[in-house]
Design an enzyme around this catalytic site. Structure first.
Site, PDB file in Angstrom:
ATOM      1  N   MET A   1      92.327  56.920 -77.814  1.00  0.00           N
ATOM      2  CA  MET A   1      92.190  57.107 -79.256  1.00  0.00           C
ATOM      3  C   MET A   1      92.765  55.903 -79.990  1.00  0.00           C
ATOM      4  O   MET A   1      93.951  55.580 -79.830  1.00  0.00           O
ATOM      5  CB  MET A   1      92.893  58.400 -79.696  1.00  0.00           C
ATOM      6  CG  MET A   1      92.211  59.658 -79.176  1.00  0.00           C
ATOM      7  SD  MET A   1      93.103  61.183 -79.576  1.00  0.00           S
ATOM      8  CE  MET A   1      94.415  61.159 -78.337  1.00  0.00           C
ATOM      9  N   MET A   2      91.919  55.246 -80.769  1.00  0.00           N
ATOM     10  CA  MET A   2      92.327  54.056 -81.497  1.00  0.00           C
ATOM     11  C   MET A   2      93.504  54.367 -82.431  1.00  0.00           C
ATOM     12  O   MET A   2      93.504  55.386 -83.125  1.00  0.00           O
ATOM     13  CB  MET A   2      91.165  53.501 -82.302  1.00  0.00           C
ATOM     14  CG  MET A   2      90.035  52.937 -81.449  1.00  0.00           C
ATOM     15  SD  MET A   2      90.557  51.522 -80.446  1.00  0.00           S
ATOM     16  CE  MET A   2      90.908  50.319 -81.715  1.00  0.00           C
TER      17      MET A   2
ATOM     18  N   CYS B   1      82.104  55.275 -78.593  1.00  0.00           N
ATOM     19  CA  CYS B   1      82.655  55.026 -79.922  1.00  0.00           C
ATOM     20  C   CYS B   1      81.520  54.937 -80.943  1.00  0.00           C
ATOM     21  O   CYS B   1      80.596  54.148 -80.763  1.00  0.00           O
ATOM     22  CB  CYS B   1      83.466  53.740 -79.916  1.00  0.00           C
ATOM     23  SG  CYS B   1      84.176  53.327 -81.519  1.00  0.00           S
TER      24      CYS B   1
ATOM     25  N   GLY C   1      85.531  66.709 -76.256  1.00  0.00           N
ATOM     26  CA  GLY C   1      85.011  67.011 -77.585  1.00  0.00           C
ATOM     27  C   GLY C   1      85.439  68.385 -78.078  1.00  0.00           C
ATOM     28  O   GLY C   1      84.963  69.396 -77.555  1.00  0.00           O
TER      29      GLY C   1
ATOM     30  N   GLY D   1      91.513  65.192 -76.707  1.00  0.00           N
ATOM     31  CA  GLY D   1      91.876  64.108 -77.596  1.00  0.00           C
ATOM     32  C   GLY D   1      92.834  64.540 -78.680  1.00  0.00           C
ATOM     33  O   GLY D   1      94.045  64.582 -78.488  1.00  0.00           O
ATOM     34  N   ARG D   2      92.283  64.897 -79.846  1.00  0.00           N
ATOM     35  CA  ARG D   2      93.122  65.179 -81.012  1.00  0.00           C
ATOM     36  C   ARG D   2      94.126  66.304 -80.785  1.00  0.00           C
ATOM     37  O   ARG D   2      95.262  66.244 -81.268  1.00  0.00           O
ATOM     38  CB  ARG D   2      92.232  65.496 -82.215  1.00  0.00           C
ATOM     39  CG  ARG D   2      91.588  64.258 -82.834  1.00  0.00           C
ATOM     40  CD  ARG D   2      90.504  64.635 -83.804  1.00  0.00           C
ATOM     41  NE  ARG D   2      89.343  65.223 -83.120  1.00  0.00           N
ATOM     42  CZ  ARG D   2      88.382  65.892 -83.725  1.00  0.00           C
ATOM     43  NH1 ARG D   2      88.450  66.097 -85.024  1.00  0.00           N
ATOM     44  NH2 ARG D   2      87.368  66.373 -83.044  1.00  0.00           N
TER      45      ARG D   2
END
Length: 336
Positions: free
Chosen positions: A19-20, A101, A213, A233-234
């Site tokens: 994650m950027m 991305c 996702g 991820g988040r």
């Protein structure tokens, strides 16, 4: 003798997504405190940045982060091969090519999800990377982009990756819309299609496929009934204890920390070392704000670190701020 790639594949049962601006070395070090087993990923680093930029700073990591993968962005096979070769001495356990991305251009040209439109080019890229890499090269992709039909595009893409020598792929179960949606919107608006990704696992049983996702802690057990791996991820960033606190039980291993307060204490020596090495406290604690999510003292923890960490603090003052935030959590827990 165990093939090193086998241990990384085993770790890929659960991974934290690249994650950027988030999964830097401080974030990864903190996450590793909570899980000894899960596979961690760097932020995406573009091939031109590795070749021409401050490589030592961009690729720096700590030994304790392993198993850890480096994600590279790019679309030129020769450039990606060169970047892979230059990254090799840094000792990452895996090299991952970003084909997910939702941004269509950066510096030298197209990269990320737009590459779903040219799978033959991606195949050339991974062949070139594999030729230069001492570790496994993997791919992270979307189910398709724009007007593509994922039912046809995704299996063709996976077949081409397999033919190019890739054996492990993570699939973000959303399309990416390159026109009209921001990168943030592309993580939330396109509908998730978990059943399609599940069908890909049935269609490609020889590939190690992870799903990504919109996944939370509640999704992990059910997804692992179908898929080889789950990438979060988040949720792993904003509620790290919920995802990683008991994650090691997936490998039948005991979690290294008994609770989020224990994890905060275990992270403290790392913070002290990072501060002594020149880091600022806010660079570290910004990744830790969600540690006590949903628990007594969570708001005090966030507020104390958010408001205090941006001040010009010495290493000793930074640690004192951290200790004060943790003390407030303890007091709130005792009062609850």
């Amino acid at each position: 003798m165990v093939n090193p790639s086998d241990s990384v594949t085993r770790a890929a049962r659960l991974s934290v997504a690249p994650m950027m601006d988030w999964t830097d070395r401080f974030c990864r070090g903190f996450h590793r405190v909570m899980s000894r087993q899960a596979l961690l990923y760097t932020e995406m680093v573009t091939a031109p940045a590795i070749i021409h930029g401050p490589r030592a700073r961009l690729l720096r990591k700590d030994v304790a982060e392993h198993p850890v993968a480096l994600q590279i962005g790019g679309s030129d096979p020769a450039e990606l091969a060169r970047a892979t070769a230059l990254a090799a001495p840094f000792g990452y356990d895996e090299i991952n090519l970003n084909v997910g991305c939702p941004s269509d251009r950066v510096q030298s040209g197209c990269f990320g999800a737009v590459l779903m439109k040219t799978p033959e080019r991606v195949a050339d890229c991974v062949r070139a990377m594999i030729a230069e890499s001492p570790v496994e090269v993997t791919v992270k992709c979307r189910i398709g982009v724009d007007e593509q039909n994922p039912e046809g595009v995704l299996p063709d893409f996976l077949a081409r990756m397999r033919d190019a020598g890739v054996r492990r792929i993570t699939i973000h179960a959303r399309k990416a819309w390159l026109e009209g949606l921001s990168p943030k919107d592309n993580r939330e608006i396109p509908p998730l299609d978990y059943p399609l990704v599940h069908r890909m696992k049935a269609q490609f049983p020889d590939l190690h496929l992870s799903i990504n996702g919109g996944l939370t802690a509640d999704h992990i057990p059910e997804q692992l009934q179908i898929m080889d791996g789950v990438m979060v991820g988040r949720a792993a960033y904003h509620q790290p204890w919920d995802i990683l606190g008991s994650a090691d039980r997936l490998w039948n291993a005991a979690p290294p920390c008994a609770g989020p307060a224990d994890a905060a204490l275990a992270t403290r020596p790392l913070i002290a070392a990072w501060l002594d090495d020149g880091a600022r406290i806010h660079q570290i604690t910004r990744h830790m704000l969600g540690l006590f999510h949903g628990r007594p003292g969570a708001r005090l923890w966030r507020r104390t670190l958010s408001e205090g960490a941006h001040k010009a603090l010495t290493p000793a003052q930074g640690l004192a701020l951290y200790d004060a935030a943790l003390d407030q959590v303890r007091e709130a827990t005792e009062a609850a």
